[in-house]
Design a protein around this motif. Structure first.
Motif: not given
Length: 515
Positions: A451, A455, A459, A490, A496, A500
């Motif tokens: 993830l 990020f 993305c 997401l 998001r 992050w």
């Protein structure tokens, strides 16, 4: 004792070293410091200063005379005999010269040593030592010097017409007695004697000495030396013994005054750094000039040292010495193993100074040192904030980055501070990031790192795969599995962003290596 004048300066170093061509304001003009000219930096307003014309030929130094006069300076020093005498007289500025091949850094050291040798009356009683040296010289008939136990010259007489030799001249220029085996033997004889002793000349061309140790309560505080050209007064030894008694009182008083001043200044600087000092008076009392300042923090780069406290004190000495060489009187203090220095603005050269201190301290202490510089702030009231910046920078430094300003590591310190703020509030630290880490721990998956990489890549699946060193399809599969097993959305830009931030900051606080 009055401040150094142009006449005092020439008495000490005049002749072959420095030549005077004109002094429109007279020899009583004050001389406060020696400054190196820098064509790329604005000239400060420095009343009483001597400006060294670095990089400017003597024949082309006319415009520099006008600039020095506008800055309130006492004189200009050029290299070579062909200086602008007419312009200097027109603007009321003294003109001095040194040899064509003289190194400017040597000239600067020479002048600074001579200027700084005569302290003002407030300098912890040392001004009275100069008066004592003059009194002893007048009474005995010989040039006199007062030294500390380490053979550093604390004061010297300036009675006109008394004979001197090269040993005295070199000692005054460097404020340190030249070291030699013969000198060492003479000090052994001196400190073993109960009263004044007569000592022979050490070399051809030198003169003998009459000297006495200065003691108080069995402790040796220093010594007083008189140049003996064979014409000393008949009662010179008695006079010198009396002078030693007075010197002992003055040295004890000076020591007490210096210790008190150091304690008071250290306490004031601590309060300035933590924001509890009165900003309207703190700068003046600490000798800080101007409004812009920056806090620099220096720390030993070692988890543990057998003599950590003593090494930290030695680091304080190194930092103070280097700062004083650059700025004159300076504000430095040791707090909880960290040496803090308040550097006057502007801040363009602060990092270079910090790098130089780190290099010198590393060599002297034989241990690595790191340095952090906070924000340049306006006024004493903001010093505490600059200190906080510096402390944050210290936390992100490492072997690959031993010195940095807060601006150079702003993203890292911002994330560090965010992590602390988020971690302090339950509602800010709650969320899906905990479930992601827990699932990874229980199932051996790598969703958190996937993830964060996604990020960080904006993305972009291909960018994330490159960061993870996997195929884009592998990255896409992990993200779908994370959404299914952990319950995250997401497609929601707000989720998001929060996820992050939390993974980037809070997960790092828990020791998770996710980036």
């Amino acid at each position: 004792m009055d401040a150094c004048t142009l006449g005092d300066l020439l008495d000490v170093i005049g002749g072959p070293s420095v030549r005077l061509h004109t002094a429109p304001a007279g020899l009583a003009a004050p001389v406060t410091e020696a400054l190196l000219y820098d064509a790329h930096a604005p000239l400060p307003h420095a009343p009483g200063a001597l400006l060294l014309a670095v990089g400017v030929r003597a024949t082309a130094a006319g415009p520099l005379v006008r600039v020095a006069a506008e800055a309130g300076m006492t004189g200009l020093v050029v290299r070579g005999p062909d200086g602008p005498v007419g312009e200097a007289e027109a603007h009321g500025v003294a003109l001095l010269s040194v040899d064509e091949d003289a190194a400017w850094h040597h000239v600067h050291l020479l002048l600074s040593s001579a200027i700084g040798a005569r302290p003002a009356p407030s300098a912890g009683g040392l001004g009275d030592l100069f008066a004592l040296a003059d009194a002893v010289a007048a009474a005995t008939g010989g040039a006199t010097a007062v030294e500390d136990p380490r053979q550093r010259i604390l004061a010297y007489s300036t009675v006109p017409g008394q004979p001197v030799d090269e040993d005295r001249r070199q000692g005054i220029l460097g404020l340190q007695v030249p070291v030699s085996p013969a000198n060492t033997e003479q000090y052994r004889v001196l400190f073993a004697a109960a009263g004044p002793v007569r000592l022979p000349a050490l070399r051809d061309g030198d003169l003998p000495r009459l000297a006495v140790a200065v003691r108080a309560g069995g402790e040796t505080l220093g010594s007083v030396w008189v140049v003996d050209d064979g014409t000393l007064a008949p009662d010179a030894e008695e006079t010198l013994a009396q002078g030693a008694s007075t010197a002992a009182l003055l040295l004890l008083r000076a020591r007490a005054a210096q210790e008190l001043a150091r304690h008071q200044n250290s306490d004031l600087l601590r309060r300035l750094l933590d924001g509890t000092a009165d900003p309207s008076t703190a700068f003046d009392r600490l000798g800080l000039q101007g409004s812009e300042v920056r806090v620099a923090a220096f720390v030993l780069d070692a988890a543990s040292l057998p003599d950590a406290e003593q090494t930290a004190l030695r680091l304080l000495d190194v930092v103070r010495l280097q700062c004083e060489a650059r700025y004159g009187r300076h504000a430095c203090v040791l707090v909880d193993g960290v040496v803090y220095a308040v550097l006057p603005g502007p801040g363009a050269r602060h990092k270079r100074l910090a790098e130089d201190i780190v290099a010198r301290a590393g060599q002297a202490l034989r241990v690595s040192v790191r340095a952090a510089l906070g924000e340049v702030v306006d006024g004493a009231a903001e010093v505490a904030g600059s200190r906080q910046d510096a402390e944050l920078v210290l936390r992100v430094l490492g072997p690959e980055l031993p010195v940095a300003t807060v601006d150079e590591v702003r993203p890292r310190v911002t994330l560090l501070r965010l992590a602390e703020v988020l971690g302090e509030r339950r509602e800010l630290s709650a969320g899906a990031w905990r479930r992601v880490l827990a699932y990874d721990e229980d199932n051996g998956t790598d969703y958190a790192r996937t993830l964060v990489s996604w990020f960080d890549a904006g993305c972009d699946m291909a960018g994330a795969a490159k960061l993870l060193a996997v195929h884009p399809n592998t990255c896409r599969y992990r993200l779908k599995q994370a959404q299914q097993h952990v319950g995250i959305d997401l497609d929601d830009p707000d989720e998001r962003l929060v996820l992050w931030l939390q993974l980037r900051t809070l997960a790092g606080l828990r020791g998770s290596a996710i980036a």
